[in-house]
Design a protein around this motif. Structure first.
Motif, PDB file in Angstrom:
ATOM      1  N   GLU A  89      -1.466   7.209   4.359  1.00  0.00           N
ATOM      2  CA  GLU A  89      -2.207   5.243   4.092  1.00  0.00           C
ATOM      3  C   GLU A  89      -3.188   6.082   2.651  1.00  0.00           C
ATOM      4  OE1 GLU A  89      -5.354   4.856   6.745  1.00  0.00           O
ATOM      5  OE2 GLU A  89      -3.518   3.517   8.551  1.00  0.00           O
ATOM      6  N   TYR A  90      -2.669   4.252   2.225  1.00  0.00           N
ATOM      7  CA  TYR A  90      -3.625   4.658   1.066  1.00  0.00           C
ATOM      8  C   TYR A  90      -5.026   4.513   1.065  1.00  0.00           C
ATOM      9  CZ  TYR A  90      -4.326   2.531  -4.175  1.00  0.00           C
ATOM     10  OH  TYR A  90      -5.063   1.654  -5.354  1.00  0.00           O
TER      11      TYR A  90
ATOM     12  N   THR B 265       0.675  -1.378   0.106  1.00  0.00           N
ATOM     13  CA  THR B 265       0.102   0.040  -0.235  1.00  0.00           C
ATOM     14  C   THR B 265       0.586   1.178   0.099  1.00  0.00           C
ATOM     15  OG1 THR B 265      -0.341  -0.173   2.529  1.00  0.00           O
ATOM     16  CG2 THR B 265      -1.726  -1.149   1.152  1.00  0.00           C
TER      17      THR B 265
ATOM     18  N   ASN C 190      -4.000  -1.928   5.802  1.00  0.00           N
ATOM     19  CA  ASN C 190      -3.144  -0.482   5.215  1.00  0.00           C
ATOM     20  C   ASN C 190      -1.711  -0.641   5.889  1.00  0.00           C
ATOM     21  OD1 ASN C 190      -2.844   1.784   3.766  1.00  0.00           O
ATOM     22  ND2 ASN C 190      -4.733   2.058   3.849  1.00  0.00           N
TER      23      ASN C 190
ATOM     24  N   GLY D 269      -7.033   1.176   0.332  1.00  0.00           N
ATOM     25  CA  GLY D 269      -6.026   0.027   0.925  1.00  0.00           C
ATOM     26  C   GLY D 269      -7.660  -0.275   2.243  1.00  0.00           C
TER      27      GLY D 269
END
Length: 160
Positions: A73-74, A40, A81, A77
């Motif tokens: 954070e993605y 991620t 994540n 995700g």
């Protein structure tokens, strides 16, 4: 026989840049290092997210870690994540790590990341610099020099 290193690194897509580093430090030596990332993290970097403004690198034993770099954070995700500010291991040759370790411990230098980018093969890389901190009067000299170069360009443009 070892393959010769290129003079400049192959940068295709710059993700994060530490612009203040060249103002705050005298850059002595520059290295290219790979980063051990989770899935991620790579996706977030490919999306153009990431910040290395307050980050630095440190040598622990025979490994180098990038500390305090922020890869958010993605967005797509799931619960797997990644943690945004975790220390990330940098992938370097043993000889380069030894050089960094001796410079940091004996000469009082700092390991500063200059930028994170993707190279032509699609791998995430960090441009890492061995740097010495500037004092306030050095920073003033840098500003004066930059202003003088800007004025020179203006004068040259006016004469042509």
């Amino acid at each position: 026989m070892a393959r010769p290193r290129p003079a400049t690194f192959d940068k295709k897509k710059i993700v994060a840049e530490n612009r203040r580093a060249r103002f705050d430090y005298f850059i002595e030596d520059v290295f290219e290092a790979g980063i051990a990332l989770q899935g991620t993290e790579v996706k977030a970097l490919r999306g153009g997210e990431g910040n290395i403004a307050e980050s630095y690198a440190e040598v622990k034993g025979n490994q180098v870690f990038l500390v305090n770099s922020n890869i958010p954070e993605y967005s797509h995700g799931n619960r797997e994540n990644h943690e945004p500010k975790r220390p990330r291991k940098l992938l370097l040759h043993e000889r380069e790590i030894e050089k960094m370790h001796s410079a940091v411990s004996r000469q009082g230098m700092t390991l500063v990341p200059l930028m994170i980018y993707f190279n032509s093969t699609g791998r995430a890389k960090v441009e890492l610099a061995l740097a010495k901190g500037k004092k306030t009067h050095d920073k003033r000299d840098t500003i004066k020099e930059r202003d003088w170069k800007r004025d020179q360009q203006r004068i040259m443009k006016a004469h042509s």
